[in-house]
Design a protein around this motif. Structure first.
Motif, mmCIF file in Angstrom:
data_model
loop_
_atom_site.group_PDB
_atom_site.id
_atom_site.type_symbol
_atom_site.label_atom_id
_atom_site.label_comp_id
_atom_site.label_asym_id
_atom_site.label_seq_id
_atom_site.Cartn_x
_atom_site.Cartn_y
_atom_site.Cartn_z
ATOM 1 N N ARG A 1 0.891 -1.215 -0.146
ATOM 2 C CA ARG A 1 -0.176 -0.072 -0.058
ATOM 3 C C ARG A 1 0.827 1.293 0.128
ATOM 4 N NH1 ARG A 1 -3.899 0.084 4.849
ATOM 5 N NH2 ARG A 1 -2.227 0.542 5.928
ATOM 6 N N ARG A 2 1.962 1.337 0.664
ATOM 7 C CA ARG A 2 2.855 2.248 0.904
ATOM 8 C C ARG A 2 3.502 2.527 -0.685
ATOM 9 N NH1 ARG A 2 6.565 1.453 5.504
ATOM 10 N NH2 ARG A 2 4.375 1.314 6.549
ATOM 11 N N ALA A 3 4.009 1.508 -1.036
ATOM 12 C CA ALA A 3 4.637 1.463 -2.314
ATOM 13 C C ALA A 3 3.648 2.071 -3.209
ATOM 14 C CB ALA A 3 5.303 0.412 -2.919
ATOM 15 N N GLY A 4 2.564 1.694 -3.453
ATOM 16 C CA GLY A 4 1.600 2.050 -4.616
ATOM 17 C C GLY A 4 1.382 3.475 -4.330
ATOM 18 N N THR A 5 1.363 3.983 -3.087
ATOM 19 C CA THR A 5 0.896 5.459 -2.985
ATOM 20 C C THR A 5 2.112 6.413 -3.456
ATOM 21 O OG1 THR A 5 -0.252 4.894 -0.960
ATOM 22 C CG2 THR A 5 0.504 7.350 -1.109
ATOM 23 N N ILE A 6 3.386 5.858 -3.005
ATOM 24 C CA ILE A 6 4.421 6.655 -3.335
ATOM 25 C C ILE A 6 4.816 6.904 -4.702
ATOM 26 C CG2 ILE A 6 7.043 6.702 -3.442
ATOM 27 C CD1 ILE A 6 6.903 5.544 -0.374
ATOM 28 N N LEU A 7 4.409 5.466 -5.517
ATOM 29 C CA LEU A 7 4.712 5.423 -7.005
ATOM 30 C C LEU A 7 3.642 6.179 -7.522
ATOM 31 C CD1 LEU A 7 5.566 1.724 -7.382
ATOM 32 C CD2 LEU A 7 6.971 3.658 -7.896
ATOM 33 N N LEU A 8 2.210 6.279 -7.118
ATOM 34 C CA LEU A 8 1.337 6.954 -7.697
ATOM 35 C C LEU A 8 1.596 8.565 -7.752
ATOM 36 C CD1 LEU A 8 -1.577 7.604 -8.875
ATOM 37 C CD2 LEU A 8 -2.452 7.565 -6.673
ATOM 38 N N ALA A 9 2.228 9.019 -6.484
ATOM 39 C CA ALA A 9 2.513 10.536 -6.292
ATOM 40 C C ALA A 9 3.584 10.848 -7.164
ATOM 41 C CB ALA A 9 2.978 10.651 -4.747
ATOM 42 N N LEU A 10 4.404 9.753 -7.688
ATOM 43 C CA LEU A 10 5.470 10.208 -8.739
ATOM 44 C C LEU A 10 4.999 10.206 -10.295
ATOM 45 C CD1 LEU A 10 8.535 8.153 -6.830
ATOM 46 C CD2 LEU A 10 8.166 10.763 -7.117
ATOM 47 N N CYS A 11 4.265 9.113 -10.244
ATOM 48 C CA CYS A 11 3.886 8.871 -11.676
ATOM 49 C C CYS A 11 2.574 9.548 -12.405
ATOM 50 C CB CYS A 11 3.928 7.221 -11.926
ATOM 51 S SG CYS A 11 5.446 6.413 -11.650
ATOM 52 N N LEU A 12 1.984 9.692 -11.301
ATOM 53 C CA LEU A 12 0.871 10.716 -11.991
ATOM 54 C C LEU A 12 1.211 11.985 -12.661
ATOM 55 C CD1 LEU A 12 -2.262 11.051 -12.636
ATOM 56 C CD2 LEU A 12 -2.452 11.683 -10.294
ATOM 57 N N PRO A 13 1.973 12.916 -11.910
ATOM 58 C CA PRO A 13 2.414 14.023 -12.279
ATOM 59 C C PRO A 13 3.426 13.801 -13.645
ATOM 60 C CG PRO A 13 2.859 13.865 -9.999
ATOM 61 C CD PRO A 13 2.479 12.623 -10.564
ATOM 62 N N LEU A 14 4.257 12.858 -13.535
ATOM 63 C CA LEU A 14 5.068 12.520 -14.682
ATOM 64 C C LEU A 14 4.227 12.311 -16.033
ATOM 65 C CD1 LEU A 14 7.988 10.265 -12.837
ATOM 66 C CD2 LEU A 14 8.186 12.543 -13.990
ATOM 67 N N ALA A 15 3.387 11.358 -15.769
ATOM 68 C CA ALA A 15 2.341 11.229 -17.103
ATOM 69 C C ALA A 15 1.848 12.515 -17.643
ATOM 70 C CB ALA A 15 1.208 10.392 -16.752
ATOM 71 N N ALA A 16 1.549 13.614 -16.621
ATOM 72 C CA ALA A 16 1.147 14.615 -17.321
ATOM 73 C C ALA A 16 2.060 15.310 -17.934
ATOM 74 C CB ALA A 16 0.556 15.484 -16.202
ATOM 75 N N LEU A 17 3.382 15.537 -17.186
ATOM 76 C CA LEU A 17 4.423 16.116 -17.996
ATOM 77 C C LEU A 17 4.878 15.394 -19.053
ATOM 78 C CD1 LEU A 17 6.632 16.847 -14.725
ATOM 79 C CD2 LEU A 17 5.509 18.503 -16.106
ATOM 80 N N PHE B 1 17.684 4.654 -22.893
ATOM 81 C CA PHE B 1 16.597 3.975 -22.662
ATOM 82 C C PHE B 1 15.600 5.276 -22.713
ATOM 83 C CE2 PHE B 1 18.440 5.101 -18.472
ATOM 84 C CZ PHE B 1 17.156 5.677 -17.706
ATOM 85 N N SER B 2 14.212 4.738 -22.617
ATOM 86 C CA SER B 2 12.960 5.361 -22.608
ATOM 87 C C SER B 2 12.346 5.085 -21.462
ATOM 88 C CB SER B 2 12.284 5.592 -23.795
ATOM 89 O OG SER B 2 11.637 4.367 -24.279
ATOM 90 N N PHE B 3 11.230 5.959 -20.779
ATOM 91 C CA PHE B 3 10.661 5.613 -19.467
ATOM 92 C C PHE B 3 9.148 6.295 -19.904
ATOM 93 C CE2 PHE B 3 8.763 7.070 -15.461
ATOM 94 C CZ PHE B 3 8.318 5.929 -15.046
ATOM 95 N N GLN B 4 8.313 5.362 -19.815
ATOM 96 C CA GLN B 4 6.713 5.434 -19.982
ATOM 97 C C GLN B 4 6.196 5.413 -18.704
ATOM 98 O OE1 GLN B 4 4.821 3.227 -22.777
ATOM 99 N NE2 GLN B 4 2.816 4.187 -22.664
ATOM 100 N N PRO B 5 5.838 6.587 -17.836
ATOM 101 C CA PRO B 5 5.459 6.815 -16.595
ATOM 102 C C PRO B 5 3.882 6.052 -16.335
ATOM 103 C CG PRO B 5 5.967 8.996 -17.365
ATOM 104 C CD PRO B 5 5.957 7.928 -18.735
ATOM 105 N N SER B 6 2.976 6.098 -17.469
ATOM 106 C CA SER B 6 1.859 5.263 -17.329
ATOM 107 C C SER B 6 1.993 3.900 -17.131
ATOM 108 C CB SER B 6 1.067 5.561 -18.807
ATOM 109 O OG SER B 6 1.607 5.086 -19.991
ATOM 110 N N GLU B 7 2.960 3.199 -17.449
ATOM 111 C CA GLU B 7 3.112 1.590 -17.126
ATOM 112 C C GLU B 7 3.271 1.522 -15.725
ATOM 113 O OE1 GLU B 7 2.517 -0.796 -19.112
ATOM 114 O OE2 GLU B 7 2.626 0.338 -21.249
ATOM 115 N N ILE B 8 4.046 2.171 -15.103
ATOM 116 C CA ILE B 8 4.226 2.191 -13.572
ATOM 117 C C ILE B 8 2.881 2.595 -12.850
ATOM 118 C CG2 ILE B 8 5.739 2.537 -11.687
ATOM 119 C CD1 ILE B 8 6.803 1.076 -13.907
#
Length: 379
Positions: free
Chosen positions: A83-99, A119-126
């Motif tokens: 639960r903690r990991a999911g919350t942290i990853l969401l807080a990071l990847c949601l803004p990155l997906a918008a950016l 390499f390339s990174f697609q935030p939506s996958e995480i």
């Protein structure tokens, strides 16, 4: 030495609590991803003029190794840590997906990736597995405390994610998240009238996307009328599947894959069908079917609401994504650019799938008091 032996013994004892069927499924998918990448890599490298024929296969093997590490690391977490990991990853990847929609690298009219050279990174996958974990947390709290606005928070997060994804644009991932959220809302006890209302809003949203997104409208129109250059990829994928027959042309003997764009990614199922035939195709579908049955059956017997919802949502994510990919290859659905979990080429896709599977292993492992009835070790 005794301390090391004790730690190793504890690690092995924990591994024994993981569901063996799910472990086997994961290993089969990792191996299939490397095998099918080897089949698709020569054609893909020739088309984009890369001299190393197995360039994509070698990188896929490296991604698989990294994915295995991510999966086992996620599996080692306790449910509270998930639960903690999911919350942290969401807080990071949601803004990155918008950016990514604003500053990401544009590929075929979409901005979903950050390009770092090697390499390339697609935030939506995480973002996808992280969002499902947070949804499960919010919805489970609503089940415990009826006045807690967990369902509203979940819908709000869905709206934010949809806004970020549609700005890229990525209609397929948006639809996939809705497919995952709907059953989670049902399991949380939402009233039928709200569910029907949500379905009506989703239908209205689909109409709006068709009306105002030319890219999406073109794909739907091409699916309904598969003629001309716009339908080239899907028609070639169908030709490859038909050419494979029952037993396939044989490893490395595929012909149609040479003229199939994105053979190593969006249409890897068609490449596998051409070279390994109907038997391999049905076998791959069967693996995902077993994943759905095994994962959902165990999730349904968990005691804790969060663990139940999170496990069910993550299994739905993996299986629904696979179903969409295969449906596109069979021309049963409009083209969406959806990867096949663990199979299609891509580091972000591999890590996202491995993360989701690792969370499942953690939530579904045999722990004292985790299940309504005790599980047999060999079950």
């Amino acid at each position: 030495m005794s301390a090391i032996a004790d730690r190793f013994g504890m690690a092995m004892e924990r591994v024994r609590t993981y569901d063996r069927t799910l472990i086997v499924i994961a290993l089969v998918l990792f191996a299939a991803g490397i095998l099918f990448s080897m089949a698709a890599s020569p054609a893909a490298t020739a088309r984009i003029r890369i001299e190393e024929a197995f360039y994509f296969a070698a990188r896929q093997a490296a991604y698989a190794a990294l994915g295995l590490l991510v999966m086992m690391s996620a599996a080692a977490l306790e449910p509270k840590q998930v639960r903690r990991a999911g919350t942290i990853l969401l807080a990071l990847c949601l803004p990155l997906a918008a950016l990514a929609a604003l500053f990401g690298t544009e590929i075929k009219g979409a901005q979903r990736w950050f390009d770092f050279g090697l390499f390339s990174f697609q935030p939506s996958e995480i973002l996808k597995p992280a969002l499902i974990v947070v949804w499960a947390w919010m919805l489970s709290e609503s089940m415990k405390q009826p006045k807690f606005p967990g369902r509203l928070v979940s819908l709000g997060l869905m709206a934010l994610a949809a806004a970020a994804l549609l700005a890229q644009p990525d209609v397929g991932q948006t639809a996939l998240l809705l497919i995952c959220l709907a059953p989670m809302l049902m399991l949380s006890g939402i009233a039928l009238r709200y569910l029907l209302g949500g379905g009506a809003l989703a239908a209205l949203g689909a109409w709006a996307i068709y009306s105002f997104y030319p890219h999406a409208r073109e794909r739907v129109d091409t699916w309904l009328n598969p003629e001309g250059d716009a339908a080239y990829q899907v028609n070639r994928a169908l030709d490859a599947i038909a050419a494979g027959g029952v037993f396939g042309r044989g490893p490395g003997e595929g012909v149609i894959k040479r003229s199939l764009p994105d053979a190593h990614a969006d249409f890897v199922f068609a490449v596998a069908a051409e070279e390994f035939g109907l038997i391999a195709s049905l076998g791959l579908i069967a693996v995902f079917f077993v994943l759905a049955f095994r994962g959902l059956s165990r999730a349904s017997r968990l005691n804790d609401g969060f663990e139940q919802l999170a496990a069910a949502g993550l299994v739905t994510l993996l299986v629904a994504q696979a179903a969409i990919h295969i449906g596109v290859n069979l021309s049963l659905l409009p083209a969406k650019g959806m990867t096949l979990p663990f199979i299609s080429f891509g580091g972000s896709s591999m890590i996202g799938s491995a993360l989701a599977f690792g969370f499942c292993l953690s939530l579904l492992r045999d722990r004292p008091g985790a299940y309504l009835t005790p599980l047999r070790r060999n079950y």
